[in-house]
Design a protein around this motif. Structure first.
Motif, short mmCIF file in Angstrom:
data_model
loop_
_atom_site.label_atom_id
_atom_site.label_comp_id
_atom_site.label_asym_id
_atom_site.label_seq_id
_atom_site.Cartn_x
_atom_site.Cartn_y
_atom_site.Cartn_z
N GLU A 38 0.83 -1.18 0.00
CA GLU A 38 0.00 0.00 0.00
C GLU A 38 0.87 1.24 0.00
N LYS A 39 0.25 2.40 -0.34
CA LYS A 39 1.00 3.64 -0.47
C LYS A 39 1.57 4.10 0.85
N ILE A 40 0.81 3.91 1.91
CA ILE A 40 1.30 4.33 3.24
C ILE A 40 2.49 3.51 3.67
N GLU A 41 2.46 2.24 3.22
CA GLU A 41 3.60 1.38 3.55
C GLU A 41 4.82 1.78 2.71
N TYR A 42 4.54 2.16 1.46
CA TYR A 42 5.65 2.57 0.60
C TYR A 42 6.32 3.83 1.13
N ASP A 43 5.51 4.74 1.69
CA ASP A 43 6.06 5.98 2.22
C ASP A 43 6.93 5.74 3.43
N ARG A 44 6.69 4.66 4.16
CA ARG A 44 7.45 4.39 5.37
C ARG A 44 8.78 3.69 5.07
N LEU A 45 8.93 3.26 3.79
CA LEU A 45 10.18 2.56 3.46
C LEU A 45 11.35 3.52 3.49
N THR A 46 12.51 2.91 3.76
CA THR A 46 13.73 3.72 3.77
C THR A 46 14.11 4.03 2.33
#
Length: 815
Positions: free
Chosen positions: A199-207
């Protein structure tokens, strides 16, 4: 000259009644009526020269020996040409059929195929059946289960390759922790986390490092997708090619059996074999034309209108049977009565589509040259030469030996056309043109190619010798024509009358006319009058009735002239004697009827040196031949009366009450007589009319229209009153041309009217005046005393002396 001596003179030059006409001896005919004449082969009468020329021209086989049949209308030239050519054509071989077919290599250049007579129709039918069988077999082949199974098997192998490519892509994506999905808009890829899409929110949390790694894998996957798509497209292309090849092979295999019989049937014609092989290949290449539409659409298809519907596309597989000689029994004979550009050389018809005009090889139509190819083409020269471009193109095709169908709009250069250029067809035809002497001379003079292409002149004469053979042939002609037209039979007396009328047509007692149009007209009309009287046959009285009725229908103008002469409106004296006045004779009339009328000619002579003034010439009413005749008079007078001194003559001469052009020299002797009368003071008898030309030696020369001239003057004299002293003086050479009507001959026989024939001026002037012409006593211009020539010489002496007195200076100069 005493009265008895004058009467003896008149008798000496009088033409006896027996020579005023020539009569056929009816006793030579062994029949009572023409119904008794036995049937025999019809033949051309009195035209041996034309028959021999026609035989030669039609028989010679070398090219350019075309014929020009020349002669006046009514001589049977067209009828004989058609009959002769028709009989000869029956013995000739029937020429080949011609077809135009589609050129699969160059569609704008349709191919011409030659086939033996009757084979063209069979070939046309075979191709028509072939097209139907091809469509049936192709549809049947594509609908059968074996074909469908092979197609599925072929497609299944390629589908496995495509499925394997997708599986490899999915495995590759799975190893990169991605998912690949096909959507209507394309191929979508999703990164996975714990087996589900990231999901996009998970992608944003990636380093940052994880995002870069994810992007790297995404690029690798994109490359793999592109590779896979390329592989699939190659496989799909291979599918289409393999499927197309498979279908073409199936079509070829299924329809090959249809062509094999045709190869065997037309193995002797290489061009047909080449066409059939090209036909086979084109069907295989365009097999989709024969398949039913995927779905039946009733709405308007604009694209189909532009590219052509199925029926139009299938027209390429048809045959245009241009010339079909299946029913011919020999060589064709075509008489083209309307030789227009298209009627002669063929045409390409057009049809409209969306405001444009289009054509194809099926719209090629033959012309007369195509239909007559291998045979004979008959044309009227007058009709041909009236048509634009027709003569020039006919010459070109005869010179090249090929028939090329030209587009008239291209020839005219009006606007661009479709550019269809059919293959030329070899031309082998004998052209027979029929025309007048004028057209023959015109073409011969102004077209240098005319003699090269028309080397045989077939000339029809208007007359034939009067002998027993031609009498018999004419009698059979009367019988043959009356039988064909349903006329009454003709009695022997009527046939004799027809023979006499035939001689009258040519104005020669020794000849018969070959203008059978006039003869047939008389036959029809005399049979009509005989039928009106319920007669069983046509007799001589019916021939006379027909001739009288013809004259009555056409002689209105003559009757008006005669009426004006009798009433004095036109001043013509038929009795008494006058100085310087004489009756000349002229021929007038229309195409249907010609007649002779007298015309008063007067002359005045007086002292002077202006010579003979022709009033008609001064008023531009005199033709060149008439002017020449008057100049001859000066030569005659000078030669006779100017031996030792010039002639100081001034004279005026004219045709009184004439207001139209006068030409010809038939009145030159008349004009000389009236001049001599004026110079001598001796009156001319007004009851004698004169015709005949004269030369410088005073010899009378023959003229034309002698019968009409004599009859015209006779009728005028009859209306004004016959005195027994009236008549006509003609040249002696014209006796053989006399074919006078019975009423004139009766008057001559009763002594009421006369015809005299003279050879020179001296004889004529004595008949006209009753005074001796005189003969020269010396070479110095002296003549027998009291003669006309002596009086003329004395008058010239008086004129000369008067001229000398008026101009003494000139006299001294001469001395």
């Amino acid at each position: 000259m005493e009265t008895a001596q004058y009467q003896q003179l008149l008798s000496l030059y009088k033409v006896p009644v027996s020579k005023l006409s020539s009569h056929c001896d009816g006793q030579m005919f062994q029949f009572e009526t023409t119904a008794e004449i036995e049937q025999k082969q019809s033949e051309l009468i009195g035209q041996k020269r034309a028959v021999d020329a026609m035989d030669f021209g039609l028989t010679v086989k070398q090219p350019d020996y075309n014929l020009f049949v020349v002669g006046p209308s009514g001589t049977g030239r067209l009828t004989y040409t058609q009959q002769k050519v028709g009989n000869l054509a029956k013995e000739k071989t029937v020429p080949h059929d011609w077809c135009y077919v589609y050129n699969f290599e160059n569609p704008d250049r349709p191919l011409a195929i030659s086939l033996e007579a009757g084979v063209g129709a069979r070939f046309h039918h075979d191709i028509e059946v072939l097209l139907k069988d091809i469509e049936r077999l192709i549809r049947k082949t594509f609908s059968e289960e074996p074909f469908e199974n092979k197609r599925r098997t072929l497609l299944a192998g390629f589908e496995k390759q495509i499925e394997q490519s997708w599986k490899d892509l999915e495995d590759f994506a799975s190893n990169l922790n991605f998912r690949v999905e096909q959507t209507p808009s394309g191929i979508d890829t999703y990164p996975l986390r714990f087996g589900r899409p990231l999901e996009k929110i998970e992608y944003d949390r990636l380093t940052k490092e994880d995002k870069e790694e994810l992007q790297k894998k995404s690029r690798q996957l994109e490359e793999k997708i592109n590779q896979t798509i390329n592989q699939i497209q190659k496989v799909e292309s291979e599918i289409r090619k393999s499927l197309d090849l498979f279908m073409k092979q199936s079509v070829a295999y299924s329809i090959e059996c249809l062509f094999q019989p045709l190869y065997g049937e037309y193995e002797d014609n290489p061009k047909v074999i080449r066409y059939l092989k090209a036909y086979f290949q084109d069907v295989v290449e365009h097999f989709s034309i024969f398949l039913p539409a995927a779905d039946e659409k009733e709405e308007f298809d604009f694209l189909e209108v532009i590219t052509g519907n199925k029926e139009q596309q299938l027209q390429r597989y048809t045959v245009n049977l241009l010339v079909n000689n299946k029913s011919e029994k020999g060589a064709p004979v075509i008489y083209e009565t309307n030789p227009t550009f298209q009627n002669l050389f063929g045409k390409m018809e057009y049809k409209g589509a969306l405001g444009n005009w289009t054509t194809d090889f099926t719209l090629i139509k033959p012309g007369a040259l195509h239909l007559a190819n291998g045979g004979y083409l008959i044309l009227q020269a007058s009709e041909l030469l009236q048509q634009p471009y027709a003569w020039g193109l006919l010459k070109r095709m005869l010179q090249t030996g090929h028939i090329q169908i030209e587009n008239l709009y291209e020839v005219q250069g009006a606007y661009p056309t479709s550019g269809l250029r059919p293959e030329p067809i070899p031309l082998r035809v004998k052209v027979i043109m029929i025309g007048s002497y004028y057209l023959f001379d015109l073409l011969a003079s102004y077209d240098e190619d005319f003699y090269k292409l028309f080397k045989v002149k077939v000339e029809f004469d208007t007359e034939m010798t009067k002998d027993r053979e031609h009498y018999e042939q004419m009698a059979y002609f009367v019988k043959d024509y009356s039988d064909r037209e349903g006329l009454l039979p003709f009695h022997r007396r009527a046939v004799v009358k027809i023979m006499n009328y035939s001689s009258r047509l040519v104005e020669d007692q020794r000849k018969l006319s070959t203008r059978f149009q006039e003869i047939t007209k008389l036959l029809v009309e005399s049979s009509y009058w005989a039928s009106r009287e319920n007669s069983r046959y046509v007799d001589d009285i019916h021939i006379k009735k027909a001739l009288d009725e013809q004259m009555y229908r056409s002689n209105r103008i003559f009757e008006k002239y005669k009426e004006m002469i009798v009433s004095g409106t036109i001043m013509v004296d038929t009795d008494g004697a006058r100085v310087g006045q004489i009756n000349g004779l002229a021929v007038m009339g229309t195409r249907e009827y010609t007649f002779g009328i007298p015309s008063k000619i007067t002359a005045q002579t007086f002292a002077g040196r202006s010579g003979i003034m022709n009033i008609e010439r001064e008023t531009s009413l005199s033709g060149q031949i008439h002017n020449k005749g008057l100049l001859i008079l000066t030569g005659y007078l000078s030669g006779l009366f100017a031996k030792n001194r010039p002639i100081p003559l001034s004279a005026s001469i004219t045709f009184e009450q004439t207001y139209q052009m006068i030409d010809g020299d038939s009145a030159s002797s008349t004009e000389l007589y009236v001049l001599l009368s004026s110079l001598s003071g001796v009156p001319i008898k007004q009851g004698i009319a004169v015709t005949g030309s004269v030369n410088q030696w005073g010899e009378i020369q023959p003229i034309g229209g002698v019968n009409e001239k004599i009859e015209g003057f006779y009728h005028v004299c009859k209306e004004k009153g016959l005195t027994g002293e009236q008549g006509v003086m003609i040249p002696k050479q014209n006796i053989q041309n006399l074919m006078l009507h019975d009423d004139v001959m009766d008057a001559v026989e009763k002594g009421l009217f006369h015809v005299w024939a003279v050879e020179n001026i001296t004889e004529g002037i004595e008949i006209l005046t009753g005074v001796s012409a005189g003969y020269p006593l010396t070479n110095l211009g002296e003549f027998q005393p009291e003669s006309i020539f002596a009086k003329v010489a004395d008058r010239f002496d008086q004129m000369y002396q008067a001229a000398q007195k008026m101009n003494p200076m000139k006299k001294e100069k001469e001395e």
